[in-house]
Design a protein around this motif. Structure first.
Motif, PDB file in Angstrom:
ATOM      1  N   TRP A 154     -44.822  13.228  -8.440  1.00  0.00           N
ATOM      2  CA  TRP A 154     -45.869  14.103  -7.908  1.00  0.00           C
ATOM      3  C   TRP A 154     -45.247  15.323  -7.247  1.00  0.00           C
ATOM      4  CZ3 TRP A 154     -44.522   9.452  -5.576  1.00  0.00           C
ATOM      5  CH2 TRP A 154     -44.138   9.497  -4.244  1.00  0.00           C
ATOM      6  N   THR A 155     -46.107  16.255  -6.836  1.00  0.00           N
ATOM      7  CA  THR A 155     -45.684  17.452  -6.111  1.00  0.00           C
ATOM      8  C   THR A 155     -46.499  17.506  -4.835  1.00  0.00           C
ATOM      9  OG1 THR A 155     -45.271  18.579  -8.196  1.00  0.00           O
ATOM     10  CG2 THR A 155     -45.535  19.970  -6.279  1.00  0.00           C
ATOM     11  N   ASN A 156     -45.878  17.844  -3.740  1.00  0.00           N
ATOM     12  CA  ASN A 156     -46.587  17.861  -2.458  1.00  0.00           C
ATOM     13  C   ASN A 156     -47.639  18.968  -2.387  1.00  0.00           C
ATOM     14  OD1 ASN A 156     -45.551  15.645  -1.163  1.00  0.00           O
ATOM     15  ND2 ASN A 156     -43.807  16.749  -0.311  1.00  0.00           N
ATOM     16  N   PRO A 157     -48.630  18.820  -1.493  1.00  0.00           N
ATOM     17  CA  PRO A 157     -49.646  19.865  -1.357  1.00  0.00           C
ATOM     18  C   PRO A 157     -49.076  21.122  -0.691  1.00  0.00           C
ATOM     19  CG  PRO A 157     -49.934  18.212   0.341  1.00  0.00           C
ATOM     20  CD  PRO A 157     -48.861  17.698  -0.583  1.00  0.00           C
ATOM     21  N   LEU A 158     -49.832  22.200  -0.739  1.00  0.00           N
ATOM     22  CA  LEU A 158     -49.426  23.422  -0.047  1.00  0.00           C
ATOM     23  C   LEU A 158     -49.655  23.254   1.443  1.00  0.00           C
ATOM     24  CD1 LEU A 158     -50.469  24.432  -3.024  1.00  0.00           C
ATOM     25  CD2 LEU A 158     -50.156  26.651  -1.972  1.00  0.00           C
ATOM     26  N   CYS A 159     -48.814  23.911   2.223  1.00  0.00           N
ATOM     27  CA  CYS A 159     -48.950  23.828   3.669  1.00  0.00           C
ATOM     28  C   CYS A 159     -49.119  25.237   4.207  1.00  0.00           C
ATOM     29  CB  CYS A 159     -47.702  23.182   4.260  1.00  0.00           C
ATOM     30  SG  CYS A 159     -47.764  23.035   6.039  1.00  0.00           S
ATOM     31  N   CYS A 160     -50.134  25.440   5.043  1.00  0.00           N
ATOM     32  CA  CYS A 160     -50.412  26.780   5.545  1.00  0.00           C
ATOM     33  C   CYS A 160     -50.382  26.782   7.072  1.00  0.00           C
ATOM     34  CB  CYS A 160     -51.784  27.219   5.048  1.00  0.00           C
ATOM     35  SG  CYS A 160     -52.197  28.893   5.517  1.00  0.00           S
ATOM     36  N   VAL A 161     -49.652  27.725   7.651  1.00  0.00           N
ATOM     37  CA  VAL A 161     -49.658  27.912   9.092  1.00  0.00           C
ATOM     38  C   VAL A 161     -50.530  29.129   9.382  1.00  0.00           C
ATOM     39  CG1 VAL A 161     -48.290  28.270  11.174  1.00  0.00           C
ATOM     40  CG2 VAL A 161     -47.310  27.020   9.247  1.00  0.00           C
ATOM     41  N   HIS A 162     -51.626  28.918  10.111  1.00  0.00           N
ATOM     42  CA  HIS A 162     -52.558  30.000  10.407  1.00  0.00           C
ATOM     43  C   HIS A 162     -52.184  30.734  11.700  1.00  0.00           C
ATOM     44  CE1 HIS A 162     -55.617  29.118   7.351  1.00  0.00           C
ATOM     45  NE2 HIS A 162     -55.265  27.857   7.520  1.00  0.00           N
ATOM     46  N   ASN A 163     -52.647  31.963  11.774  1.00  0.00           N
ATOM     47  CA  ASN A 163     -52.517  32.782  12.996  1.00  0.00           C
ATOM     48  C   ASN A 163     -51.075  33.050  13.408  1.00  0.00           C
ATOM     49  OD1 ASN A 163     -55.286  32.867  13.107  1.00  0.00           O
ATOM     50  ND2 ASN A 163     -55.441  31.161  14.537  1.00  0.00           N
ATOM     51  N   VAL A 164     -50.244  33.432  12.459  1.00  0.00           N
ATOM     52  CA  VAL A 164     -48.851  33.688  12.794  1.00  0.00           C
ATOM     53  C   VAL A 164     -48.684  34.976  13.605  1.00  0.00           C
ATOM     54  CG1 VAL A 164     -47.728  32.342  10.987  1.00  0.00           C
ATOM     55  CG2 VAL A 164     -48.498  34.660  10.476  1.00  0.00           C
ATOM     56  N   ILE A 165     -49.692  35.852  13.596  1.00  0.00           N
ATOM     57  CA  ILE A 165     -49.586  37.103  14.366  1.00  0.00           C
ATOM     58  C   ILE A 165     -50.313  36.979  15.703  1.00  0.00           C
ATOM     59  CG2 ILE A 165     -49.945  39.605  14.331  1.00  0.00           C
ATOM     60  CD1 ILE A 165     -48.082  38.709  12.088  1.00  0.00           C
ATOM     61  N   VAL A 166     -51.581  36.597  15.668  1.00  0.00           N
ATOM     62  CA  VAL A 166     -52.322  36.374  16.922  1.00  0.00           C
ATOM     63  C   VAL A 166     -53.109  35.078  16.828  1.00  0.00           C
ATOM     64  CG1 VAL A 166     -52.675  38.748  17.714  1.00  0.00           C
ATOM     65  CG2 VAL A 166     -54.239  37.773  16.020  1.00  0.00           C
ATOM     66  N   GLY A 167     -53.478  34.555  17.985  1.00  0.00           N
ATOM     67  CA  GLY A 167     -54.302  33.350  18.022  1.00  0.00           C
ATOM     68  C   GLY A 167     -53.455  32.104  18.103  1.00  0.00           C
ATOM     69  N   LYS A 168     -54.146  30.970  18.030  1.00  0.00           N
ATOM     70  CA  LYS A 168     -53.461  29.689  18.163  1.00  0.00           C
ATOM     71  C   LYS A 168     -52.988  29.234  16.778  1.00  0.00           C
ATOM     72  CE  LYS A 168     -54.598  25.039  19.939  1.00  0.00           C
ATOM     73  NZ  LYS A 168     -53.319  24.554  19.555  1.00  0.00           N
ATOM     74  N   LEU A 169     -51.731  28.850  16.707  1.00  0.00           N
ATOM     75  CA  LEU A 169     -51.188  28.373  15.440  1.00  0.00           C
ATOM     76  C   LEU A 169     -51.812  27.033  15.069  1.00  0.00           C
ATOM     77  CD1 LEU A 169     -47.401  28.980  16.183  1.00  0.00           C
ATOM     78  CD2 LEU A 169     -48.750  30.263  14.525  1.00  0.00           C
ATOM     79  N   TRP A 170     -52.133  26.863  13.811  1.00  0.00           N
ATOM     80  CA  TRP A 170     -52.557  25.541  13.353  1.00  0.00           C
ATOM     81  C   TRP A 170     -52.218  25.368  11.883  1.00  0.00           C
ATOM     82  CZ3 TRP A 170     -56.903  24.883   9.937  1.00  0.00           C
ATOM     83  CH2 TRP A 170     -57.630  26.051   9.694  1.00  0.00           C
ATOM     84  N   ILE A 171     -52.178  24.112  11.460  1.00  0.00           N
ATOM     85  CA  ILE A 171     -51.656  23.768  10.137  1.00  0.00           C
ATOM     86  C   ILE A 171     -52.729  23.166   9.246  1.00  0.00           C
ATOM     87  CG2 ILE A 171     -50.088  22.173   8.944  1.00  0.00           C
ATOM     88  CD1 ILE A 171     -48.008  23.200  10.466  1.00  0.00           C
ATOM     89  N   GLU A 172     -52.719  23.611   8.024  1.00  0.00           N
ATOM     90  CA  GLU A 172     -53.644  23.069   7.032  1.00  0.00           C
ATOM     91  C   GLU A 172     -52.824  22.709   5.789  1.00  0.00           C
ATOM     92  OE1 GLU A 172     -57.818  24.648   5.058  1.00  0.00           O
ATOM     93  OE2 GLU A 172     -56.419  26.104   5.811  1.00  0.00           O
TER      94      GLU A 172
END
Ligand SMILES: *[C@@H]1O[C@H](CO)[C@@H](O)[C@H](O)[C@H]1NC(C)=O
Ligand SMILES: *[C@@H]1O[C@H](CO)[C@@H](O)[C@H](O)[C@H]1NC(C)=O
Ligand SMILES: *[C@@H]1O[C@H](CO)[C@@H](O)[C@H](O)[C@H]1NC(C)=O
Length: 397
Positions: A154-172
């Protein structure tokens, strides 16, 4: 959503060390092994569908440690290695950074009871989308259950880090993960859902296992941050029909909109268990002071440990001996920064030197070959790491 072209290949940008966590990417990928008991469970099942369920749970559990881990792992240096010997969990693993541009990390783990082999090579392709950074973990992962003569990839899912410039960082994490049983072509399809406008799908994973006649044998559902369950497809369908009747008026959640940041949706209901489901996996809770330690899991906390006597045994290229990561772990950020720069400069100088002499870099423990199950290019372990003969190791630190 992702309609714009990414503006830069992020792996070419140097980021200040405060965005890091004190682990190398090689150590980060060894976190796939945190729930190795699921592989042992797969090995012990007589029924192939049960084995696939355990493998699916393992595949999801392998990315669970990403939750809240917004610190960026250190880019491994070319030739860097990492070993992890866990007798308590019945496996040993070795990994090596086999390419610098593009960055490719190869790993090979094996059961100490010679019951399984788990390997792959990961090329984390990073894209900057303005507000977020998306990491596509290109590369196939292969799990072989030796006694059953079965291989799953298999291949792992994509991982996204939100708000790298402003705001609270969170992962999807999102995308479709297809686990294929190469003996028959049977498969398990897992859909890591994007969180959606109202956050209803946040962290949700849903999928099914189908047999060779494309008949759905079971439905798998849950959250990659919490737990995964399996249920009979008919039970699942009738439950969903009833569920939809009551769902229409539960859509009233409001999200407070911050103009500059993509905030993480507030809705975080836990998984509603459908009666008759079987639990496949549940995440272990993190240590109480995890938030002060880069949100590490108990497993991650141990990865950089250097016990007395270990130094003489490890390969000199092992991540545990990297001075910048060590300095950061000790809380000395200035020293960590300085060391990181020095190591990167040393790597550049070595590359120039090789170019001048027309010399190719040669990898130590892995070689480029063909994955026998997928037929595509893969980095395969050449063996011998645990014989502990490291005299010809490159000097990278
Ligand atoms: C750790 O998790 C907390 C709580 O979600 C979050 O606020 C923080 O940014 C995270 N820290 C790191 C380094 O990822
Ligand atoms: C995988 O392939 C093997 C070998 O053909 C077969 O016996 C088994 O049923 C398959 N397992 C699943 C889950 O499809
Ligand atoms: C967190 O707890 C562990 C175990 O109790 C302890 O060894 C460690 O020093 C603590 N770390 C921090 C940053 O408080």
């Amino acid at each position: 959503r992702h309609l714009r072209e990414p503006s830069k290949e992020l792996s070419k940008i140097t980021m200040p060390i405060v965005f890091n966590e004190p682990l190398s990417f090689l150590q980060r990928i060894s976190e796939y092994m945190e729930h190795t008991y699921l592989v042992h469970k797969a090995c012990a099942q007589a029924e192939s569908i049960e084995r696939m369920q355990a493998v699916a749970a393992f595949a999801v559990s392998a990315v669970a440690s990403q939750w809240d881990r917004t610190g960026k792992p250190f880019n491994p240096l070319l030739g860097e290695t990492y070993e992890l010997l866990r007798e308590d969990q019945g496996f040993r693993l070795v990994s090596e950074q086999v390419s610098h541009h593009p960055p490719i990390s190869a790993f090979h783990a094996e059961g100490l009871a010679q019951d399984f082999v788990f390997h792959g090579s990961i090329y984390p392709k990073l894209k900057f989308w303005g507000k977020s950074v998306e990491a596509e973990p290109k590369g196939t992962i292969t799990l072989e259950l030796l006694k059953h003569k079965e291989a799953y990839t298999w291949t792992n899912p994509l991982c996204c880090v939100h708000n790298v410039i402003v705001g609270k960082l969170w992962i999807e994490q999102y995308g479709t993960v297809e686990i294929v049983n190469h003996s028959t072509g049977d498969k398990c399809v897992l859909n890591f859902k994007p969180c959606g406008m109202f956050g209803k799908e946040l962290h949700r994973v849903e999928g099914y296992i189908q047999d060779k006649c494309k008949k759905k044998r079971c439905v798998i559902y849950g959250k990659w941050t919490e737990c995964m369950w399996s249920v009979d497809p008919q039970v699942y369908e009738s439950h969903r029909k009833n569920d939809r009747k009551g769902a229409a008026d539960s859509r009233k959640q409001k999200t407070v909109k911050n103009e500059d940041a993509d905030d993480m949706p507030e809705v975080q209901e836990t998984v509603a268990v459908i009666p008759g489901s079987t639990l496949l996996w549940r995440v272990a809770s993190r240590p109480p002071n995890s938030t002060e330690m880069y949100n590490f899991t108990n497993f991650a906390i141990g990865l950089n440990e250097l016990e007395p006597g270990m130094e003489g045994v490890l390969a000199p290229t092992d991540c545990r001996l990297r001075p910048d990561i060590r300095a950061m772990e000790m809380g000395d950020m200035d020293e960590a920064s300085k060391q990181k720069e020095r190591l990167e400069e040393k790597q550049r100088a070595a590359r120039k030197e090789r170019a001048k002499d027309n010399e190719e870099w040669s990898t130590r423990w892995f070689e480029l070959g063909v994955n026998p199950f997928t037929g595509s290019q893969d980095w395969l372990y050449t063996g011998g790491y645990f014989d502990r003969k490291y005299t010809d190791s490159p000097d990278i630190y």
